[in-house]
Design a protein around this motif. Structure first.
Motif, PDB file in Angstrom:
ATOM      1  N   ALA A 142      65.510  29.518  44.126  1.00 33.37           N
ATOM      2  CA  ALA A 142      65.561  29.906  44.068  1.00 33.37           C
ATOM      3  C   ALA A 142      65.441  29.850  42.222  1.00 33.37           C
ATOM      4  O   ALA A 142      65.181  31.394  41.602  1.00 33.37           O
ATOM      5  CB  ALA A 142      67.315  29.671  43.918  1.00 33.37           C
ATOM      6  N   LEU A 143      64.925  28.919  41.722  1.00 29.93           N
ATOM      7  CA  LEU A 143      64.519  28.813  40.188  1.00 29.93           C
ATOM      8  C   LEU A 143      63.179  29.222  40.504  1.00 29.93           C
ATOM      9  O   LEU A 143      62.329  29.850  39.211  1.00 29.93           O
ATOM     10  CB  LEU A 143      63.952  26.873  40.126  1.00 29.93           C
ATOM     11  CG  LEU A 143      65.767  26.799  39.934  1.00 29.93           C
ATOM     12  CD1 LEU A 143      65.068  25.489  39.967  1.00 29.93           C
ATOM     13  CD2 LEU A 143      65.997  27.178  38.307  1.00 29.93           C
ATOM     14  N   GLU A 144      61.897  29.239  41.861  1.00 31.79           N
ATOM     15  CA  GLU A 144      60.980  30.409  42.151  1.00 31.79           C
ATOM     16  C   GLU A 144      60.915  31.829  41.734  1.00 31.79           C
ATOM     17  O   GLU A 144      59.930  32.665  41.628  1.00 31.79           O
ATOM     18  CB  GLU A 144      60.282  29.586  42.507  1.00 31.79           C
ATOM     19  CG  GLU A 144      59.474  28.254  42.704  1.00 31.79           C
ATOM     20  CD  GLU A 144      59.333  27.299  44.280  1.00 31.79           C
ATOM     21  OE1 GLU A 144      59.196  28.293  44.905  1.00 31.79           O
ATOM     22  OE2 GLU A 144      59.159  26.207  43.611  1.00 31.79           O
ATOM     23  N   GLY A 145      63.017  32.207  42.194  1.00 27.60           N
ATOM     24  CA  GLY A 145      62.730  33.449  42.380  1.00 27.60           C
ATOM     25  C   GLY A 145      62.852  34.289  43.615  1.00 27.60           C
ATOM     26  O   GLY A 145      62.234  35.531  43.857  1.00 27.60           O
ATOM     27  N   HIS A 146      62.951  33.177  44.535  1.00 32.39           N
ATOM     28  CA  HIS A 146      62.904  33.164  46.155  1.00 32.39           C
ATOM     29  C   HIS A 146      64.362  34.041  46.983  1.00 32.39           C
ATOM     30  O   HIS A 146      64.005  34.533  48.069  1.00 32.39           O
ATOM     31  CB  HIS A 146      62.320  32.506  47.055  1.00 32.39           C
ATOM     32  CG  HIS A 146      60.689  31.900  46.588  1.00 32.39           C
ATOM     33  ND1 HIS A 146      59.797  33.171  46.531  1.00 32.39           N
ATOM     34  CD2 HIS A 146      60.417  30.500  45.695  1.00 32.39           C
ATOM     35  CE1 HIS A 146      58.656  32.645  46.012  1.00 32.39           C
ATOM     36  NE2 HIS A 146      59.144  30.924  45.820  1.00 32.39           N
ATOM     37  N   GLY A 147      65.234  34.195  45.274  1.00 34.32           N
ATOM     38  CA  GLY A 147      66.537  34.693  46.675  1.00 34.32           C
ATOM     39  C   GLY A 147      67.960  34.386  46.038  1.00 34.32           C
ATOM     40  O   GLY A 147      67.540  33.318  44.566  1.00 34.32           O
ATOM     41  N   ILE A 148      68.411  33.980  46.328  1.00 32.36           N
ATOM     42  CA  ILE A 148      69.410  33.717  45.330  1.00 32.36           C
ATOM     43  C   ILE A 148      71.239  32.636  46.445  1.00 32.36           C
ATOM     44  O   ILE A 148      70.606  32.404  48.118  1.00 32.36           O
ATOM     45  CB  ILE A 148      71.017  35.390  46.082  1.00 32.36           C
ATOM     46  CG1 ILE A 148      70.784  36.351  45.082  1.00 32.36           C
ATOM     47  CG2 ILE A 148      72.728  34.813  45.321  1.00 32.36           C
ATOM     48  CD1 ILE A 148      71.237  37.724  45.513  1.00 32.36           C
ATOM     49  N   ALA A 194      67.824  38.372  49.623  1.00 31.77           N
ATOM     50  CA  ALA A 194      67.097  36.960  50.009  1.00 31.77           C
ATOM     51  C   ALA A 194      68.345  36.168  49.828  1.00 31.77           C
ATOM     52  O   ALA A 194      68.965  35.084  48.286  1.00 31.77           O
ATOM     53  CB  ALA A 194      66.081  36.937  49.529  1.00 31.77           C
ATOM     54  N   CYS A 195      69.816  35.899  50.747  1.00 31.73           N
ATOM     55  CA  CYS A 195      69.826  34.674  49.916  1.00 31.73           C
ATOM     56  C   CYS A 195      69.676  33.473  51.438  1.00 31.73           C
ATOM     57  O   CYS A 195      68.532  33.643  52.165  1.00 31.73           O
ATOM     58  CB  CYS A 195      71.398  34.847  51.108  1.00 31.73           C
ATOM     59  SG  CYS A 195      72.421  36.359  50.505  1.00 31.73           S
ATOM     60  N   LEU A 196      69.594  32.294  50.634  1.00 30.37           N
ATOM     61  CA  LEU A 196      68.619  31.480  50.595  1.00 30.37           C
ATOM     62  C   LEU A 196      69.840  30.214  51.113  1.00 30.37           C
ATOM     63  O   LEU A 196      70.747  29.378  50.062  1.00 30.37           O
ATOM     64  CB  LEU A 196      67.917  30.425  49.892  1.00 30.37           C
ATOM     65  CG  LEU A 196      66.886  31.275  48.717  1.00 30.37           C
ATOM     66  CD1 LEU A 196      66.669  30.483  48.080  1.00 30.37           C
ATOM     67  CD2 LEU A 196      65.968  32.149  49.699  1.00 30.37           C
TER      68      LEU A 196
END
Length: 300
Positions: free
Chosen positions: A232-238, A189-191
């Motif tokens: 990203a800090l919450e672990g949802h992607g890069i 997952a890329c943010l």
């Protein structure tokens, strides 16, 4: 001065092709702008614009008058700037824009220091990750990451900022560490930072075969860079970020570098301005001051 105001209004209407946008830029009402154009046309005895309900196009006489009008205004502003440098204290308001991360972390902390040195100059700082139109927004200068699309603006390059891909340890524990740029497609997952009018997003990565532009996708995107960092800090992607923007999170271990063997290309940090705005001594003072502060703050 009334005639000069009419000429200034004509130049902005000519450049923006829009009466309301020109009025906003000059901080007057659209009715006043229209009245000034009418007064100028009456004085010159010609029509400067062909007006329809949807368009505002210069006439042949308007095109001719614009060439001379810009020379007159540039000469007047050069003369005023020279006098101001010799006789007066800088004063008035400056309207400045910057990307959110750069503005929060680097620019905003130095604004009070600039104001302490030049107490009669008031800074109106707008932070936004969207691309802003300097003329339409009435901005004196805009700090910018990337390559500007508007070639009519003046650019003062400040430096190239290194970037890196980052993710949280939790995300990497669940999804694994990508080993090559190819792993980003479909596996991660890329943010993305995306705003209205943005083109298809690609991440330029430095590979052993040269720079590769990798089209990436993910479940979330936003026009607000801090939102992407929080995801990203919450672990949802890069995320792809300038190193200075997330240095605190990296130091704490909340974010870790990803794909260090194929890092993103550096991004240009520059200041954009329109030529005539830089005739204002306080604009030159602010940009010179902030460029030095940014270079010192981001020096390796």
């Amino acid at each position: 001065m009334a005639y000069l105001d009419n000429v200034k209004t004509f130049v902005r209407v000519f450049e923006l092709r829009n009466m309301s946008a020109a009025a906003r830029d000059l901080r007057i009402s659209a009715a006043v702008a229209s009245s000034r154009i009418s007064q100028l046309e009456e004085h010159l005895g010609v029509r400067l614009f062909q007006r329809t309900t949807r368009q505002l196009n210069p006439t042949e006489q308007g095109n001719t008058f614009y060439k001379g009008a810009t020379k007159i205004l540039d000469a007047v502003q050069d003369a005023e700037a020279d006098i101001s440098n010799i006789t007066s204290v800088p004063r008035g308001s400056l309207y400045i824009a910057a990307p959110l991360g750069l503005g929060q972390k680097i620019i905003a902390p130095f604004v009070p220091e600039f104001h302490a040195e030049y107490p009669h100059v008031h800074i109106r700082l707008r932070l936004s990750d969207r691309r802003l139109d300097l003329a339409a927004e009435g901005l004196d200068a805009s700090f910018f990451l990337g390559v500007p699309e508007d070639s009519t603006l003046k650019l003062r390059k400040i430096m190239d900022c290194p970037r890196q891909l980052y993710a949280s340890p939790d995300y990497l524990a669940k999804h694994g560490q990508p080993e090559t740029s190819a792993d980003l497609k479909g596996k991660h997952a890329c943010l993305n930072l995306r705003y209205p009018g943005a083109r298809e997003f690609q991440w330029p990565l430095e590979t052993s075969e040269g720079v590769k532009r990798v089209t990436v996708t993910g479940p979330f995107e936003s026009d607000h860079g801090e939102v992407l960092t929080n995801w990203a800090l919450e672990g949802h992607g890069i995320i792809l970020k300038p190193m200075f923007e997330v240095s605190d999170h990296v130091a704490s271990g909340a974010l870790v570098p990803v794909l260090e063997n194929e890092p993103p290309t550096p991004i240009q940090l520059a200041c954009l301005f329109m030529h005539r705005r830089m005739q204002d001594p306080k604009a030159r003072l602010f940009i010179d001051f902030m460029v030095k502060k940014i270079q010192d703050a981001l020096a390796p």
